[in-house]
Structure formats: structure tokens, C-alpha cells
Write a protein that holds these residues in place. Structure first.
Motif, PDB file in Angstrom:
ATOM      1  N   SER A 132       0.825  -1.197   0.000  1.00 36.65           N
ATOM      2  CA  SER A 132       0.000   0.000   0.000  1.00 36.65           C
ATOM      3  C   SER A 132       0.864   1.255   0.000  1.00 36.65           C
ATOM      4  O   SER A 132       0.584   2.210  -0.744  1.00 36.65           O
ATOM      5  CB  SER A 132      -0.924   0.000   1.220  1.00 36.65           C
ATOM      6  OG  SER A 132      -1.772   1.125   1.208  1.00 36.65           O
ATOM      7  N   TRP A 136       1.054   4.208  -3.078  1.00 27.99           N
ATOM      8  CA  TRP A 136       0.670   5.602  -2.864  1.00 27.99           C
ATOM      9  C   TRP A 136       1.839   6.583  -2.919  1.00 27.99           C
ATOM     10  O   TRP A 136       1.655   7.734  -3.331  1.00 27.99           O
ATOM     11  CB  TRP A 136      -0.065   5.743  -1.532  1.00 27.99           C
ATOM     12  CG  TRP A 136      -1.474   5.236  -1.615  1.00 27.99           C
ATOM     13  CD1 TRP A 136      -1.916   3.983  -1.323  1.00 27.99           C
ATOM     14  CD2 TRP A 136      -2.619   5.966  -2.064  1.00 27.99           C
ATOM     15  NE1 TRP A 136      -3.264   3.875  -1.555  1.00 27.99           N
ATOM     16  CE2 TRP A 136      -3.742   5.086  -2.005  1.00 27.99           C
ATOM     17  CE3 TRP A 136      -2.826   7.275  -2.502  1.00 27.99           C
ATOM     18  CZ2 TRP A 136      -5.033   5.477  -2.364  1.00 27.99           C
ATOM     19  CZ3 TRP A 136      -4.115   7.659  -2.855  1.00 27.99           C
ATOM     20  CH2 TRP A 136      -5.187   6.770  -2.801  1.00 27.99           C
ATOM     21  N   ARG A 264      -4.329   1.548  -6.478  1.00 26.73           N
ATOM     22  CA  ARG A 264      -4.047   2.210  -5.197  1.00 26.73           C
ATOM     23  C   ARG A 264      -5.176   1.973  -4.195  1.00 26.73           C
ATOM     24  O   ARG A 264      -4.938   1.632  -3.035  1.00 26.73           O
ATOM     25  CB  ARG A 264      -3.844   3.711  -5.417  1.00 26.73           C
ATOM     26  CG  ARG A 264      -2.513   4.085  -6.041  1.00 26.73           C
ATOM     27  CD  ARG A 264      -2.342   5.585  -6.061  1.00 26.73           C
ATOM     28  NE  ARG A 264      -1.036   5.961  -6.586  1.00 26.73           N
ATOM     29  CZ  ARG A 264      -0.838   6.776  -7.607  1.00 26.73           C
ATOM     30  NH1 ARG A 264      -1.882   7.295  -8.231  1.00 26.73           N
ATOM     31  NH2 ARG A 264       0.378   7.073  -8.008  1.00 26.73           N
ATOM     32  N   SER A 267      -5.261  -1.497  -2.921  1.00 25.71           N
ATOM     33  CA  SER A 267      -4.202  -1.783  -1.928  1.00 25.71           C
ATOM     34  C   SER A 267      -4.630  -1.394  -0.522  1.00 25.71           C
ATOM     35  O   SER A 267      -4.176  -1.972   0.465  1.00 25.71           O
ATOM     36  CB  SER A 267      -2.907  -1.059  -2.301  1.00 25.71           C
ATOM     37  OG  SER A 267      -3.015   0.343  -2.067  1.00 25.71           O
ATOM     38  N   LEU A 268      -5.523  -0.403  -0.432  1.00 26.21           N
ATOM     39  CA  LEU A 268      -6.002   0.008   0.888  1.00 26.21           C
ATOM     40  C   LEU A 268      -6.815  -1.097   1.555  1.00 26.21           C
ATOM     41  O   LEU A 268      -6.860  -1.198   2.784  1.00 26.21           O
ATOM     42  CB  LEU A 268      -6.853   1.279   0.771  1.00 26.21           C
ATOM     43  CG  LEU A 268      -6.108   2.548   0.357  1.00 26.21           C
ATOM     44  CD1 LEU A 268      -7.090   3.709   0.242  1.00 26.21           C
ATOM     45  CD2 LEU A 268      -4.999   2.879   1.349  1.00 26.21           C
ATOM     46  N   LEU A 271      -4.776  -3.155   3.615  1.00 22.05           N
ATOM     47  CA  LEU A 271      -4.268  -2.443   4.787  1.00 22.05           C
ATOM     48  C   LEU A 271      -5.307  -2.352   5.900  1.00 22.05           C
ATOM     49  O   LEU A 271      -4.951  -2.125   7.061  1.00 22.05           O
ATOM     50  CB  LEU A 271      -3.835  -1.031   4.365  1.00 22.05           C
ATOM     51  CG  LEU A 271      -2.921  -0.244   5.293  1.00 22.05           C
ATOM     52  CD1 LEU A 271      -1.613  -0.975   5.495  1.00 22.05           C
ATOM     53  CD2 LEU A 271      -2.664   1.146   4.709  1.00 22.05           C
TER      54      LEU A 271
END
Length: 496
Positions: A132, A136, A264, A267-268, A271
Motif C-alpha cells: 500500500s 501511494w 491504489r 491496496s487500501l 491495509l
């Protein structure tokens, strides 16, 4: 430091006989020192203060002989106690101190935080944090190094394990940085320094133990590390960017064609589990939903759930989950046992120093210098950086805080603030050459061919690389001296 044995520097074969002779001579000198000092204490007639000082010398000599730290503390203390009070004092101390040292509600958090760190490490959450961060901020100068740094901050906010954070990130980030042509010193130093955030950003085992020694509220002590920890993370990130802007060859630009806004945001999702653990542990403390012990308990439960991922297609089987939790519990038990021995040894040593009068004499001496708060703390920075080269963070805190408690109060130092101050200094010691353990951890990790990708990584690469970061960390400490609210503001806002 509780896991150093697992990642000790490798023993390399050598034919350098002079080096072997020097090592044997050093061991001989240490053994001779230990025997002479023991004889002076047992059969001589030193006064109380001299006895206390000799006990400290004996303890350091035993540590130099590779006697485990806790055992060295206890053995040296027993010799001192026998001289000061005879066999009855020795017997009562060994009977009572182990229970009195560990029968503390605040210390019940320690095994929970260690277990949480083990679960998160083994559950693979480091991968999601790094990916992540890469998605970013990978396009900024030194993007992979900056991503590693902030991934370390994220893992620290979930686990609080210094060596675990460096090791997990190093396995992932070092090959990517080396493959992309990043400077070896910059790559290895970034991994090492990301690990130091593990004991500053809560949850932090060192801050909990410090709270027990200094008798500060555990919840407030943990919250005090939040702002300084993230300030250090941003300062390290800024350092990387500035260095790469000045010298672009340190970190060539990345090919980020695979990164889109869609990737992006995806990818969060990976997380979120780590964020959930952080919110439970830190948010529960801040808003007063949990006590410190309760937040640690719910954090462990959340850590197990997010590693299992029962809501996901990538969920672990119950067998895999059992194996992960079982191995985490086993490793946490070993770590807690080693910490317990050190804590018991520190309490026995504390009794020796109190009986000998060393604590009182040192307090009188330091107060008699009539130093201002600022000058006193600046001197302590130099003292702790030097001491941190040779002592692990835990014994450093346990040995020095009882001695400095009264002088610190006398010059007006807030003890919650000082907890963050000394932990940052202890973490700096973990990377300071020549014996900073994190340097050896990263160096050993980088000897793996799948990590170094055929490039030679030397120990000097690691230690040269961390020097600018150490300078930045000391700069943050000096800023904290002049602006103490950096550490005290958040605890003052904490509910309850």
C-alpha cells in the motif's frame, strides 16, 4: 531487546590468528576483572558506595563474558548483598524479589503486546503495509525507501516489535530496492531505522516496562509515544527525499506503470486489517473505552481474526491458524521469560544500589551540579547514546531510570515525557555502530541470496547508512527538550 538471540550476527570462519588472540585476551581480562572485583567485595572491606560501584563493574564484566543479562545482574547483586547484609539479606531478596518484581498489573500487558507482534508478523500483514505504501508514495524521490519507512510506522502501530518490523520489511523491501538500483547503504539503513519505530509508536513493550519502573500511568505513557513516533517517521521520510533530490543516483526513479488509481484504492483493502488492529489498541486507549490491559487483550483477539480473515477468500484454514497462533505463543513465551529474568535482576540490583547508598550519592551529586533542565537533558543524550552502544534497550532503561528518577524530578522533568525520551535514545543505541544489534540483524538478513540478489552487502554499508538517520533522531530529541508538549499533549487529551 528480547529477540536478539534468534537473529544474532553470523559467525564467519576466519584464519586471522591475531584477531583470535585479541578476543582471547579480552575475555581473559574480563574474567580476571570479574574474579578480582568479586574477591574485593567478598573478602575486602569496601564501604557502601564503593560496594555499589564494584557490583556494577562486576555486572558489566559478566555481560562482557556473554553471561545472559538477567543472570549477570542477579549474580553480581548476590555478591553485593552478601557483603552488605549477609546471607539473610541474600535469602530474603531471592525469595521475595521475583514475586514483587513481576506481581504488577501493568506488566500483564507485556506478554499480550509481544504476542500481538508475533501474530501480526507471522500473519503476513507486513506485505499489505508495504504494498500500500509503495502504491501511494512510490513516485516520490526514493519512493521504495520512503514506502519502507512508512510501512514500518504502520507495523509499529500494530505490533511494537523492533526486530520483527525490520525483519519482516527487510525480506520484502530490500530485494525490491536492490533490484531497482538503490544505494546499498540507503536501502539497509531504511530497513533498520523503520524497525526502531516499533518501540516508540504504541503499542510498545519498552514504554510499558518503563511505566512500571517510573510509576507512571501505562495508558498515558503509551499515548505519549504517538506524536514523537510519527514525527520521527515523517522526519526519516523527509531525510530520504532530500538526500535523493540532492543525489539522484542513490535511488533511481521507479517504473510505476503497474500503478493506477484503481490499484491504489485496492491496496487500501489489504491495509484495513492492520488499521483495525491499530484503532482497537490505540483508539480504545485514547477514547477511554479500554484500560491498557483490555486494549492489549482485544488487540490480540483482533490480530488473530485479521490473520485468519474468515470473511475473505484468502482466509486461513483452521489448521493454518492453529499453527500460526501456536508458534506465536511459543515464541512470545520465550521472549517474556527472558524479559522476566531481566526485570527480576534489575529489581535485585536496585536493592543493592539502595542499600549501598549509590542512588542517594548520585542524586546528591547531580542535584549539586545545579544544572538547568535543558543542560541536564543534553548531557543525558550524550550519556545514553554512548551507553546504548553496549547495552540493550531493556537493561539500559531498568538500570538507569531508578538512578535518575530523583535528579530528573529535581530539575523539573516530566516522567511521562522522559519515558519517550529514553526509549528513543535506547532505540538509537540499537543501530549505533559498532555494536547496534539492528545493524547485525539487517546485515545477516542481507546475506540471503534471495534478498541481496547477488550484490555484496557489508556491515559497514549498514552502519554508514544509518548515521544521517541517527543525526535526525537526535535532532527530534533536542526539539522535544525545547517543546515538551510534543510528547505530553496527547496524554493530556486522553479520556480517563
Amino acid at each position: 531487546m528480547v529477540q536478539t538471540d534468534s537473529f544474532a550476527p553470523p559467525v564467519e570462519e576466519t584464519q586471522e590468528k591475531p584477531g583470535e588472540k585479541k578476543g582471547a585476551l579480552a575475555l581473559g581480562l574480563l574474567l580476571g576483572t570479574a574474579l578480582v572485583v568479586s574477591g574485593v567485595i567478598m573478602f575486602g572491606d569496601p564501604n557502601g558506595t564503593v560496594t555499589g560501584v564494584l557490583v556494577l563493574v562486576l555486572m558489566l564484566a559478566l555481560m562482557g563474558l556473554n553471561v545472559p543479562i538477567g543472570v549477570a545482574m542477579i549474580a553480581a547483586s548476590v555478591v553485593g548483598l552478601y557483603h552488605l547484609g549477609g546471607s539473610r539479606v541474600v535469602q530474603s531478596s531471592l525469595m521475595n524479589q521475583p514475586f514483587e518484581s513481576m506481581a504488577s498489573w501493568s506488566l500483564s500487558i507485556v506478554p499480550l503486546f509481544i504476542l500481538l507482534g508475533m501474530v501480526i508478523w507471522r500473519g503476513g500483514l507486513a506485505d499489505a503495509a508495504f504494498e500500500s505504501a509503495r502504491q501511494w508514495i512510490g513516485k516520490v524521490p526514493g519512493g521504495l525507501a520512503v514506502a519502507t519507512n512508512f510501512a514500518g510506522a504502520g507495523l509499529a502501530a500494530g505490533s511494537g516489535s523492533t526486530i520483527g518490523t525490520s525483519y519482516a520489511l527487510g525480506r520484502m523491501a530490500l530485494p525490491q530496492m536492490i533490484r531497482s538500483g538503490y544505494s546499498i547503504p540507503l536501502s539497509t539503513a531504511t530497513v533498520a531505522m523503520a524497525g526502531t519505530l516499533g518501540q516508540i509508536i504504541p503499542p510498545s513493550v519498552l514504554l510499558v516496562i518503563y511505566a512500571g519502573v517510573a510509576e507512571t500511568p501505562v495508558g498515558a505513557q503509551l499515548m505519549a509515544g504517538m506524536v514523537p513516533g510519527f514525527l520521527l517517521a515523517f522526519a526519516f521520510g523527509a531525510l530520504i527525499i532530500v538526500r535523493v533530490l540532492i543525489k539522484p543516483s542513490l535511488a533511481p526513479k521507479l517504473d510505476m506503470k503497474d500503478v493506477t488509481w484503481s490499484s491504489r484504492f485496492r491496496s487500501l483493502g489489504g491495509l484495513l486489517p492492520l488499521v483495525a488492529v491499530v484503532l482497537i489498541v490505540i483508539g480504545g486507549l485514547f477514547f477511554g473505552f479500554f484500560t491498557a490491559t483490555e486494549s492489549a487483550s482485544f488487540g490480540v483477539l483482533a490480530g488473530i481474526l485479521v490473520c485468519w480473515r474468515p470473511w475473505s477468500r484468502r482466509r486461513m484454514s483452521l489448521r493454518q491458524l492453529g499453527s500460526t497462533v501456536g508458534s506465536s505463543v511459543a515464541e512470545a513465551a520465550v521472549a517474556v521469560a527472558s524479559i522476566a529474568v531481566i526485570i527480576i535482576g534489575a529489581h535485585v540490583l536496585k536493592r543493592v544500589l539502595a542499600l549501598s547508598g549509590v542512588t542517594r550519592d548520585l542524586t546528591d551529586f547531580l542535584v549539586g551540579l545545579d544544572l538547568s533542565r535543558v543542560y541536564f537533558l543534553l548531557i543525558l543524550i550524550v550519556f545514553f547514546v554512548l551507553l546504548g552502544m553496549f547495552l540493550d534497550p531493556l537493561p539500559l532503561i531498568l538500570l538507569t531510570v531508578p538512578l535518575l528518577h530523583e535528579p530528573l524530578l529535581a530539575v523539573g522533568v516530566d516522567m511521562i515525557w522522559f519515558g519517550v525520551f529514553i526509549v528513543v535514545l535506547a532505540e538509537i543505541g540499537m543501530v549505533t555502530p559498532p555494536v547496534g544489534i539492528l545493524g547485525y540483524v539487517v546485515h545477516r538478513l542481507a546475506q540471503n541470496p534471495t534478498v541481496n540478489l547477488g550484490h555484496r552487502v557489508t556491515l559497514s554499508n549498514v552502519f554508514v547508512g544509518v548515521l544521517p538517520f541517527i543525526a535526525v533522531a537526535i535532532g527530534i530529541l533536542i526539539l522535544m527538550i525545547f517543546v515538551p508538549t510534543i510528547a505530553t499533549w496527547l496524554p493530556s487529551m486522553t479520556s480517563g
